[in-house]
Design an enzyme around this catalytic site. Structure first.
Site, PDB file in Angstrom:
ATOM      1  CD  GLU A  60      -1.684  -2.317   1.249  1.00  0.00           C
ATOM      2  OE1 GLU A  60      -0.562  -2.654   1.917  1.00  0.00           O
ATOM      3  OE2 GLU A  60      -2.469  -3.462   0.906  1.00  0.00           O
ATOM      4  CG  HIS A 129     -10.313  -7.785   6.218  1.00  0.00           C
ATOM      5  ND1 HIS A 129      -9.625  -8.455   7.396  1.00  0.00           N
ATOM      6  CD2 HIS A 129      -9.364  -7.960   5.205  1.00  0.00           C
ATOM      7  CE1 HIS A 129      -8.657  -9.121   6.605  1.00  0.00           C
ATOM      8  NE2 HIS A 129      -8.357  -8.668   5.608  1.00  0.00           N
TER       9      HIS A 129
END
Length: 325
Positions: A60, A129
């Site tokens: 990321e 998540h």
């Protein structure tokens, strides 16, 4: 008008913006053959090529660093981070670089960047998540924060985000991905910072965003059946947020309920309540109320996960309690 899913609406918007402006491109994990996590980029690499829909390593901070550099150099990247949780790996690039460059260079350089960060609960994906981190990004000067709740908004707001000259944290609810709704394919970009009044009424103001718009909307008939008429606002963007619309409503109703899926503690709802108390204290008939998630990780087990979910009945009960005061 064309009926489509929340995912399809955003994919259409991105395709249209890429056709309109050759400087718009996308990067992230598995955008090509896979088409993104749930098809957000389906068919775009085949249409525009691998130089404009770029598959990246699983990193990321690499994705964000590349996107920030490309934005500074004049392109308009759309960076896909798959989940808001994973965006925390790219915090330095987004917070210490993208958000500050325009200010530090006296406006001579801008960062027209969209960072897609899906937020919220989705059954069975557990603590790492399931987070709703919007309050953190609102706290960072220099960032725009967008939270679409309908397919039509996901189409029009993504267009607005792509055309914005500042970095936009674009937060789509995972549980809205397959929600269907009417979309005008020819619609232009929405106005950032403009709330939608979903229902009008004189008794209590309810302010919400993202998936909670649908929960609050479902609570409205329950309240109307009991004679409680609601002024319901979907903020759509959290920064800038439509403070004037909310203030105007609260000055008429005298009551405020803020509903968020994110953890209640330190959430953006607290900022709304504080602002309203500071500027409309004399108009309040009751202390404002917040509904939000518990300050606990989201568990995998569904019965425990359900304890994190706000319901229509909870929203209706909180609004009832405010009106009775």
């Amino acid at each position: 008008m064309t009926e489509m899913t929340y995912v399809e609406a955003a994919c259409l918007a991105l395709r249209q913006e890429m056709q309109r402006d050759p400087l718009v491109w996308a990067l992230g994990e598995d955008l090509g053959p896979e088409g993104g996590l749930v098809g957000q980029y389906r068919g775009l690499q085949q249409m525009f090529g691998s130089q404009r829909v770029v598959d990246t390593p699983i990193s990321e901070n690499t994705i964000m660093g590349a996107a920030v550099g490309a934005a500074v150099c004049g392109t308009r990247p759309v960076a896909e981070l798959r989940f808001a949780d994973f965006a925390l790996c790219a915090t330095d690039e987004l917070v210490n670089q993208a958000a500050k460059i325009r200010y530090m260079f006296d406006g001579q350089v801008r960062v027209p960047l969209v960072v897609r960060q899906p937020i919220g609960l989705r059954t069975g994906i557990a603590a790492q998540h399931s987070q709703s981190t919007e309050a953190f990004w609102v706290h960072v000067p220099g960032l725009v924060v967008v939270t679409p709740s309908t397919p039509a908004d996901n189409h029009a707001l993504l267009k607005a985000a792509i055309r914005c000259d500042d970095p936009v944290v674009y937060m789509e609810s995972k549980e809205l991905w397959q929600v269907r709704g009417d979309v005008d394919p020819d619609a232009g970009p929405a106005e950032l910072g403009r709330a939608e009044r979903v229902a009008a009424g004189p008794d209590v103001t309810i302010v919400t965003w993202s998936r909670m718009r649908h929960i609050c909307e479902a609570a409205v008939p329950m309240l109307v059946a009991d004679g409680v008429r609601v002024d319901l606002f979907d903020l759509r963007t959290l920064w800038p947020w439509d403070r004037d619309a909310v203030l105007s409503s609260v000055r008429k109703t005298g009551r405020l309920l803020v509903v968020q899926e994110a953890v209640k503690t330190g959430g953006f709802g607290a900022e709304i309540v504080a602002d309203i108390v500071e500027h409309a204290h004399a108009d309040l008939k009751a202390a404002p109320v917040r509904l939000g998630g518990p300050r606990a990780p989201v568990p995998f087990a569904k019965p425990l996960e359900d304890l994190h979910r706000l319901t229509e009945a909870q929203v209706a009960g909180a609004a009832h309690a405010l009106v009775r005061i």
